[in-house]
Design a protein around this motif. Structure first.
Motif, mmCIF file in Angstrom:
data_model
loop_
_atom_site.group_PDB
_atom_site.id
_atom_site.type_symbol
_atom_site.label_atom_id
_atom_site.label_comp_id
_atom_site.label_asym_id
_atom_site.label_seq_id
_atom_site.Cartn_x
_atom_site.Cartn_y
_atom_site.Cartn_z
ATOM 1 N N UNK A 1 0.810 -1.213 -0.048
ATOM 2 C CA UNK A 1 0.045 0.035 -0.106
ATOM 3 C C UNK A 1 0.768 1.099 -0.053
ATOM 4 N N UNK A 2 0.522 2.205 -1.094
ATOM 5 C CA UNK A 2 1.370 3.305 -0.993
ATOM 6 C C UNK A 2 0.540 4.526 -1.029
ATOM 7 N N UNK A 3 0.595 5.267 0.207
ATOM 8 C CA UNK A 3 -0.286 6.454 0.254
ATOM 9 C C UNK A 3 0.588 7.533 -0.221
ATOM 10 N N UNK A 4 0.341 8.228 -1.349
ATOM 11 C CA UNK A 4 0.986 9.311 -1.788
ATOM 12 C C UNK A 4 0.380 10.649 -1.382
ATOM 13 N N UNK A 5 1.432 11.538 -1.284
ATOM 14 C CA UNK A 5 0.709 12.932 -0.776
ATOM 15 C C UNK A 5 1.224 13.974 -1.782
ATOM 16 N N UNK A 6 2.273 13.552 -2.569
ATOM 17 C CA UNK A 6 2.606 14.592 -3.459
ATOM 18 C C UNK A 6 3.312 13.838 -4.570
ATOM 19 N N UNK A 7 3.171 13.989 -5.861
ATOM 20 C CA UNK A 7 2.639 15.507 -6.439
ATOM 21 C C UNK A 7 0.977 15.429 -6.297
ATOM 22 N N UNK A 8 0.474 14.295 -6.003
ATOM 23 C CA UNK A 8 -1.007 14.035 -6.241
ATOM 24 C C UNK A 8 -1.374 13.211 -4.951
ATOM 25 N N UNK A 9 -2.578 13.520 -4.300
ATOM 26 C CA UNK A 9 -3.089 12.708 -3.084
ATOM 27 C C UNK A 9 -3.841 11.438 -3.706
ATOM 28 N N UNK A 10 -3.226 10.318 -3.552
ATOM 29 C CA UNK A 10 -3.785 9.057 -4.071
ATOM 30 C C UNK A 10 -3.198 7.975 -3.531
ATOM 31 N N UNK A 11 -3.789 6.937 -3.545
ATOM 32 C CA UNK A 11 -3.229 5.558 -3.055
ATOM 33 C C UNK A 11 -3.060 4.600 -4.137
ATOM 34 N N UNK A 12 -2.026 3.887 -3.986
ATOM 35 C CA UNK A 12 -1.612 2.388 -4.912
ATOM 36 C C UNK A 12 -1.727 1.303 -4.069
ATOM 37 N N UNK A 13 -2.228 0.538 -4.442
ATOM 38 C CA UNK A 13 -2.347 -0.944 -3.885
ATOM 39 C C UNK A 13 -1.900 -1.862 -4.661
ATOM 40 N N UNK B 1 -2.135 -9.356 -5.311
ATOM 41 C CA UNK B 1 -2.132 -10.534 -6.250
ATOM 42 C C UNK B 1 -1.610 -9.737 -7.521
ATOM 43 N N UNK B 2 -2.537 -10.139 -8.598
ATOM 44 C CA UNK B 2 -2.080 -9.712 -9.775
ATOM 45 C C UNK B 2 -2.565 -8.212 -10.354
ATOM 46 N N UNK B 3 -3.023 -7.579 -9.522
ATOM 47 C CA UNK B 3 -3.543 -6.102 -9.630
ATOM 48 C C UNK B 3 -2.947 -5.072 -9.094
ATOM 49 N N UNK B 4 -2.961 -3.917 -9.669
ATOM 50 C CA UNK B 4 -2.375 -2.765 -9.138
ATOM 51 C C UNK B 4 -3.509 -1.703 -9.006
ATOM 52 N N UNK B 5 -3.904 -1.286 -8.033
ATOM 53 C CA UNK B 5 -5.211 -0.195 -8.008
ATOM 54 C C UNK B 5 -4.825 1.176 -7.725
ATOM 55 N N UNK B 6 -5.266 2.126 -8.481
ATOM 56 C CA UNK B 6 -4.974 3.480 -8.285
ATOM 57 C C UNK B 6 -6.215 4.034 -7.820
ATOM 58 N N UNK B 7 -6.166 4.668 -6.722
ATOM 59 C CA UNK B 7 -7.356 5.013 -5.742
ATOM 60 C C UNK B 7 -7.224 6.505 -5.635
ATOM 61 N N UNK B 8 -8.199 7.269 -5.833
ATOM 62 C CA UNK B 8 -8.138 8.685 -5.709
ATOM 63 C C UNK B 8 -9.757 9.035 -5.013
ATOM 64 N N UNK B 9 -9.549 9.545 -3.960
ATOM 65 C CA UNK B 9 -10.731 10.155 -3.239
ATOM 66 C C UNK B 9 -11.652 8.753 -2.858
#
Lengths: 141, 183
Positions: free
Chosen positions: B14-26, B29-37
């Motif tokens: 799990x990567x909670x990014x604050x900069x340059x954008x507020x977003x989460x990457x998870x 298994x075989x998926x990478x999810x890009x989560x915003x809001x």
């Protein structure tokens, strides 16, 4: 005497080969630090203002828009990071599997696979090909 | 700039990014999810990388060989040069020729660097692991330098890690991050 000369030449060749291998692991740290100076300044600003986003920096004129795109994907190819996933995940975070993707993406001679990686449908097939070989042939995890 | 969370039992990165954008990457298994809001805006298929991530390798004391020992890669050569051990890894003979040899260097069983070569033996990528510090009995590199060669030009990426915590119990839920819509 001839054998001695030959042995000495062989030793010289061996030591040259060893030196080359050792040198592969050298890099110019100062050059890297210099090239990332701007980013260090941005990091300081963001640390001082944790709620600041990239757009705020551009709007306030602190950095140019091109700098922000560099932060987003410094190793991106064709303007897009591999599979739309931030570049620093590949290799640094994703380990050997990610490295393999980056290797293929950056090797000029692997254009077909590169394009396959970009394509939605074939993406998984290309990765599966590599992954099956690397992981499953080794007897699984 | 952000925070990584990894629990080797959940195998979710799990990567909670604050900069340059507020977003989460998870990565799970075989998926990478890009989560915003708290909404999944993109999902990509990717290799199940969690077990090969740097975090997993450190937690399982496998970073010294970068996890190559768990793959089909074969050791072609091991050399000791000064205080450095250089290992040359190669794909098995019947493997697809996707890339060339890979060299790793270690000092005192700590991974210093990796050099990736193409099929012609030309360097296409280098990665260096610096500033090792002992955290909870595990040696964790706090700086990773990537040098990638594109059209014979060096491109740099430096990743620095701060405030690494092992067995963190204060943010327990986030290690098993629930993907929005996947309850």
């Amino acid at each position: 005497m001839r054998y001695l000369l030959l042995s000495m030449l062989s030793l010289l060749a061996l030591s040259t080969l060893k030196a080359n291998d050792r040198e592969l692991f050298n890099y110019n740290k100062a050059r890297i630090e210099n090239s990332l100076n701007d980013l260090n300044q941005i990091e300081k600003i963001v640390n001082d203002h944790p709620d600041m986003e990239a757009d705020d920096l551009v709007k306030s004129g602190i950095v140019e828009e091109s700098s922000i795109s560099f932060i987003n994907s410094p190793l991106s190819l064709n303007g897009e990071p591999p599979l739309g996933i931030p570049s620093f995940f590949w290799g640094c975070i994703f380990g050997v599997a990610g490295m393999i993707v980056v290797l293929i993406m950056t090797d000029k001679d692997k254009n077909e696979i590169k394009q396959a990686l970009y394509g939605c449908i074939t993406t998984y097939i290309a990765i599966a090909l590599i992954y099956t070989f690397i992981i499953l042939e080794s007897g699984g995890l | 700039m952000g925070k990584f969370y990894y629990d080797r039992n959940y195998k979710k990165l799990v990567y909670v990014n604050n900069f340059p954008k507020k977003e989460v990457w998870v990565s799970k298994d075989t998926s990478v999810y890009h989560i915003v809001n708290n909404k999944v805006i993109d999902r990509q298929s990717a290799p199940p990388v969690a077990e090969f991530s740097m975090f997993h390798l450190v937690l399982n004391s496998q970073l010294s060989n970068y996890g190559f020992k768990n793959t089909a890669m074969i050791i072609e050569k091991v050399e000791k040069q000064d205080n450095m051990v250089i290992t040359t890894w190669a794909l098995p003979p019947k493997a697809p020729k996707l890339f060339g040899k890979i060299k790793t260097s270690t000092t005192n069983n700590k991974l210093n660097g990796i050099v990736f070569l193409n099929m012609e033996g030309k360097v296409i990528k280098k990665q260096f692991f610096n500033d090792y510090r002992n955290i909870g009995g595990l040696e964790f590199p706090h700086e990773v330098v990537d040098i990638i060669y594109i059209n014979d030009k060096e491109n740099y990426q430096v990743t620095t890690y701060k405030n690494i915590q092992i067995d963190d119990l204060t943010e327990g839920n986030i290690y098993n991050y629930t993907i929005p819509g996947n309850k």
